[in-house]
Design a protein around this motif. Structure first.
Motif, PDB file in Angstrom:
ATOM      1  N   ILE A  88      99.090  42.529 -35.409  1.00 23.46           N
ATOM      2  CA  ILE A  88      99.580  41.798 -34.231  1.00 23.46           C
ATOM      3  C   ILE A  88      99.298  40.338 -34.546  1.00 23.46           C
ATOM      4  O   ILE A  88      98.147  39.941 -34.705  1.00 23.46           O
ATOM      5  CB  ILE A  88      98.860  42.245 -32.940  1.00 23.46           C
ATOM      6  N   LEU A  89     100.356  39.559 -34.680  1.00 28.53           N
ATOM      7  CA  LEU A  89     100.210  38.177 -35.152  1.00 28.53           C
ATOM      8  C   LEU A  89      99.857  37.242 -33.991  1.00 28.53           C
ATOM      9  O   LEU A  89     100.464  37.306 -32.926  1.00 28.53           O
ATOM     10  CB  LEU A  89     101.531  37.724 -35.788  1.00 28.53           C
ATOM     11  N   THR A  90      98.874  36.339 -34.226  1.00 22.93           N
ATOM     12  CA  THR A  90      98.489  35.418 -33.147  1.00 22.93           C
ATOM     13  C   THR A  90      98.741  33.955 -33.506  1.00 22.93           C
ATOM     14  O   THR A  90      98.525  33.078 -32.677  1.00 22.93           O
ATOM     15  CB  THR A  90      97.005  35.591 -32.764  1.00 22.93           C
ATOM     16  N   ILE A  91      99.136  33.655 -34.738  1.00 20.90           N
ATOM     17  CA  ILE A  91      99.453  32.270 -35.112  1.00 20.90           C
ATOM     18  C   ILE A  91     100.599  32.296 -36.122  1.00 20.90           C
ATOM     19  O   ILE A  91     100.568  33.094 -37.071  1.00 20.90           O
ATOM     20  CB  ILE A  91      98.206  31.516 -35.660  1.00 20.90           C
ATOM     21  N   SER A  92     101.600  31.467 -35.871  1.00 28.22           N
ATOM     22  CA  SER A  92     102.754  31.455 -36.786  1.00 28.22           C
ATOM     23  C   SER A  92     102.486  30.426 -37.867  1.00 28.22           C
ATOM     24  O   SER A  92     102.359  29.242 -37.576  1.00 28.22           O
ATOM     25  CB  SER A  92     104.032  31.114 -36.020  1.00 28.22           C
ATOM     26  N   ALA A  93     102.369  30.878 -39.099  1.00 27.10           N
ATOM     27  CA  ALA A  93     102.016  29.949 -40.177  1.00 27.10           C
ATOM     28  C   ALA A  93     102.325  30.536 -41.549  1.00 27.10           C
ATOM     29  O   ALA A  93     103.231  30.086 -42.247  1.00 27.10           O
ATOM     30  CB  ALA A  93     100.527  29.586 -40.094  1.00 27.10           C
ATOM     31  N   THR A  94     101.587  31.574 -41.927  1.00 29.17           N
ATOM     32  CA  THR A  94     101.544  31.973 -43.334  1.00 29.17           C
ATOM     33  C   THR A  94     102.672  32.910 -43.765  1.00 29.17           C
ATOM     34  O   THR A  94     102.987  32.986 -44.947  1.00 29.17           O
ATOM     35  CB  THR A  94     100.230  32.699 -43.667  1.00 29.17           C
ATOM     36  N   GLY A  95     103.215  33.699 -42.845  1.00 27.58           N
ATOM     37  CA  GLY A  95     104.162  34.740 -43.244  1.00 27.58           C
ATOM     38  C   GLY A  95     103.470  36.007 -43.727  1.00 27.58           C
ATOM     39  O   GLY A  95     104.128  36.993 -44.075  1.00 27.58           O
ATOM     40  N   SER A  96     102.129  36.007 -43.708  1.00 27.18           N
ATOM     41  CA  SER A  96     101.380  37.177 -44.206  1.00 27.18           C
ATOM     42  C   SER A  96     101.755  38.454 -43.457  1.00 27.18           C
ATOM     43  O   SER A  96     101.624  39.555 -43.994  1.00 27.18           O
ATOM     44  CB  SER A  96      99.868  36.911 -44.086  1.00 27.18           C
ATOM     45  N   GLU A  97     102.257  38.297 -42.218  1.00 31.20           N
ATOM     46  CA  GLU A  97     102.638  39.458 -41.415  1.00 31.20           C
ATOM     47  C   GLU A  97     103.810  40.232 -42.009  1.00 31.20           C
ATOM     48  O   GLU A  97     104.080  41.366 -41.631  1.00 31.20           O
ATOM     49  CB  GLU A  97     102.999  39.008 -39.982  1.00 31.20           C
ATOM     50  N   MET A  98     104.536  39.625 -42.946  1.00 31.28           N
ATOM     51  CA  MET A  98     105.685  40.335 -43.522  1.00 31.28           C
ATOM     52  C   MET A  98     105.789  40.062 -45.013  1.00 31.28           C
ATOM     53  O   MET A  98     106.885  39.994 -45.569  1.00 31.28           O
ATOM     54  CB  MET A  98     106.982  39.915 -42.804  1.00 31.28           C
ATOM     55  N   ASN A  99     104.641  39.914 -45.660  1.00 37.11           N
ATOM     56  CA  ASN A  99     104.677  39.805 -47.123  1.00 37.11           C
ATOM     57  C   ASN A  99     103.506  40.578 -47.723  1.00 37.11           C
ATOM     58  O   ASN A  99     102.680  41.151 -46.998  1.00 37.11           O
ATOM     59  CB  ASN A  99     104.739  38.340 -47.588  1.00 37.11           C
ATOM     60  N   SER A 100     103.468  40.593 -49.045  1.00 37.58           N
ATOM     61  CA  SER A 100     102.473  41.432 -49.725  1.00 37.58           C
ATOM     62  C   SER A 100     101.426  40.578 -50.442  1.00 37.58           C
ATOM     63  O   SER A 100     100.790  41.030 -51.375  1.00 37.58           O
ATOM     64  CB  SER A 100     103.175  42.340 -50.731  1.00 37.58           C
ATOM     65  N   GLY A 101     101.261  39.337 -49.975  1.00 41.87           N
ATOM     66  CA  GLY A 101     100.275  38.442 -50.595  1.00 41.87           C
ATOM     67  C   GLY A 101      99.036  38.307 -49.734  1.00 41.87           C
ATOM     68  O   GLY A 101      99.053  38.579 -48.523  1.00 41.87           O
ATOM     69  N   SER A 102      97.947  37.866 -50.358  1.00 45.89           N
ATOM     70  CA  SER A 102      96.675  37.704 -49.656  1.00 45.89           C
ATOM     71  C   SER A 102      95.870  36.665 -50.421  1.00 45.89           C
ATOM     72  O   SER A 102      95.937  36.605 -51.660  1.00 45.89           O
ATOM     73  CB  SER A 102      95.979  39.073 -49.624  1.00 45.89           C
ATOM     74  N   VAL A 103      95.152  35.822 -49.691  1.00 44.46           N
ATOM     75  CA  VAL A 103      94.363  34.759 -50.327  1.00 44.46           C
ATOM     76  C   VAL A 103      92.914  34.901 -49.852  1.00 44.46           C
ATOM     77  O   VAL A 103      92.662  34.907 -48.646  1.00 44.46           O
ATOM     78  CB  VAL A 103      94.911  33.363 -49.941  1.00 44.46           C
ATOM     79  N   ILE A 104      91.999  35.037 -50.799  1.00 46.39           N
ATOM     80  CA  ILE A 104      90.593  35.327 -50.459  1.00 46.39           C
ATOM     81  C   ILE A 104      89.682  34.280 -51.096  1.00 46.39           C
ATOM     82  O   ILE A 104      89.904  33.866 -52.241  1.00 46.39           O
ATOM     83  CB  ILE A 104      90.196  36.736 -50.979  1.00 46.39           C
ATOM     84  N   THR A 105      88.650  33.884 -50.338  1.00 43.07           N
ATOM     85  CA  THR A 105      87.701  32.897 -50.852  1.00 43.07           C
ATOM     86  C   THR A 105      86.383  33.580 -51.225  1.00 43.07           C
ATOM     87  O   THR A 105      85.833  34.359 -50.449  1.00 43.07           O
ATOM     88  CB  THR A 105      87.437  31.805 -49.795  1.00 43.07           C
ATOM     89  N   ASN A 106      85.922  33.254 -52.432  1.00 42.38           N
ATOM     90  CA  ASN A 106      84.612  33.738 -52.891  1.00 42.38           C
ATOM     91  C   ASN A 106      83.664  32.548 -52.832  1.00 42.38           C
ATOM     92  O   ASN A 106      83.745  31.633 -53.662  1.00 42.38           O
ATOM     93  CB  ASN A 106      84.768  34.262 -54.333  1.00 42.38           C
TER      94      ASN A 106
END
Ligand code: NZQ
Ligand code: ZN
Length: 386
Positions: free
Chosen positions: A136-154
């Motif tokens: 359930i998307l709460t901010i329109s920005a990344t497109g992550s809601e309909m793509n297969s990418g992910s960005v993670i911080t270590n």
């Protein structure tokens, strides 16, 4: 164009009644009752969305996992993976923005493996299945809601890395533009900048012919710019939020990159900054994209002139250089006008860090598909952004 196969299995459910469809959407993907609800720092509790969701999930056994940070952290994902394994979770529901959704993508894939989740991000291991999840998307920005990418911080290594897998397309995403009404102004601005940056990354691409992409990108960008101004003045303007929400989704769900990859250098340059300083992704892009455009424009002035014609409808009688300048200034001035930052110094980031950032961007060597950048070029871009 390059040959391509377009694939996007995410069911996009859009509109004022979308969230109420949650139980039937989950039922398509599991008969199980054990749901994990992932969310961020608590905005969903303040807005009342959490209570609505819990009512809709009353027939399920819900395990909550809140506290996924903006710029989601490996340490948090790792804790969530333990909970998924221990409880035998059947389905994960991510409620939030790109950070919660990206974190959930890694939770989904890592929960089916014994490896450290970071091994997936660094491509030491390839996931072969994932726990099904929806959003359930709460901010329109990344497109992550309909793509297969992910960005993670270590945070242990100060690395912020993207990874992706067709396994981590959300099964469904429920988008109700009314949910955006509670966004603080700076988050609305970050979302506008990020979605426009995704369009810019793809406009400046490696294909000889991208006529369809150019037309779609310019059209979507103009509408995001108009709706952005309205939404910032009237946060509860439904039509403006609707346009921003769908605009951000189509900007990075694959539609705009049929036949090419796009450049993507500026995203790499920004991730290196937020890996060290934890600034919002959209804020970093607002500073760095005009700097990238300025640096690269004289290497391909024809393309930058076409950009100004397509997006800013500049007078055809202008010289090529005037058009190039109009395109770059058009983007910079629009972002400044909506209150986005313009200099790294706005975040007290100084030249002392530039070499560290540049080395991070070059972990795989020179990069950028439209124009390839080496260390000298990256350093010059950070200088232009200071
Ligand atoms: O955490 P909570 O309390 O929910 O607050 C969030 C967070 O502080 C708040 N917020 C979200 N919806 C709200 C709200 N506040 C009030 N009302 C609402 N309706 O907004 C803040 C930012 O949220 P976040 O999820 O971090 O924003 P965004 O969607 O911009 O995601 C940024 C992350 O996504 C990555 C970025 O690098 C960054 O880590 N990206 C992911 C991409 C992808 N998966 O395709 C591509 C992008 O280029 C990007 O790199
Ligand atoms: Zn982005």
């Amino acid at each position: 164009m390059n040959s391509f196969t377009f694939y996007n299995p995410t069911q996009l459910v859009f509109g004022k009644d979308s969230i109420e469809k949650l139980p039937q959407m989950i039922a398509q993907f599991t008969q199980g009752k054990k749901i994990m609800l992932t969310y961020g720092g608590g905005s969903i509790k303040k807005s009342g969305l959490y209570d609505r969701i819990m009512t809709l999930l009353s027939d399920f056994e819900v395990t909550e996992f809140g506290g996924i940070e903006p710029n989601p952290r490996l340490s948090t994902v790792t804790k969530a993976v333990e909970v998924v394994k221990e409880k035998g979770i059947d389905f994960i529901l991510a409620v939030g923005g790109g950070s919660v959704i990206d974190g959930t993508k890694l939770i989904s894939a890592a929960s089916k493996l014994d490896n450290d989740p970071w091994d997936i991000v660094t491509r030491k291991v390839t996931p072969e299945e994932g726990v099904p999840f929806g959003t359930i998307l709460t901010i329109s920005a990344t497109g992550s809601e309909m793509n297969s990418g992910s960005v993670i911080t270590n945070w242990e290594t100060n690395e912020k890395l993207g990874w992706g897998s067709p396994l981590v397309f959300p099964k469904f995403s429920l988008l109700n533009p009314e949910i955006l009404y509670t966004l603080p102004k700076n988050q609305t601005v970050n979302g506008i900048v990020d979605s426009m940056s995704h369009l810019l990354e793809q406009y400046f691409n490696e294909a000889d012919n991208s006529a369809i992409g150019d037309a779609m990108i310019a059209g979507v960008m103009k509408e995001i710019m108009k709706a952005g101004e309205v939404a910032l003045k009237e946060p509860e303007n439904y039509e403006a939020r609707e346009t921003l929400m769908l605009g951000a989704t189509v900007a990075l769900n694959g539609f705009m990159r049929m036949g090419y990859n796009g450049d993507w250098a500026t995203h790499n340059i920004e991730h290196a900054v937020s890996a060290v300083h934890d600034i919002a992704h959209g804020a970093g892009l607002a500073i760095l994209f005009p700097a990238w455009m300025t640096y690269v424009s004289d290497k391909s002035p024809e393309r930058f002139a076409k950009f100004a014609e397509d997006v800013f409808d500049v007078d055809s009688s202008l010289s090529q250089q005037e058009k190039v300048d109009a395109g770059i200034n058009g983007i910079r001035d629009y972002w400044t006008s909506i209150g986005a930052p313009a200099h790294l110094s706005d975040f007290e980031i100084t030249e002392d860090d530039f070499e560290t950032f540049a080395d991070k961007t070059l972990f795989n060597g020179p990069f950028g598909n439209f124009y390839q950048l080496d260390k000298e070029a990256v350093m010059a871009i950070y200088q232009l952004a200071k």
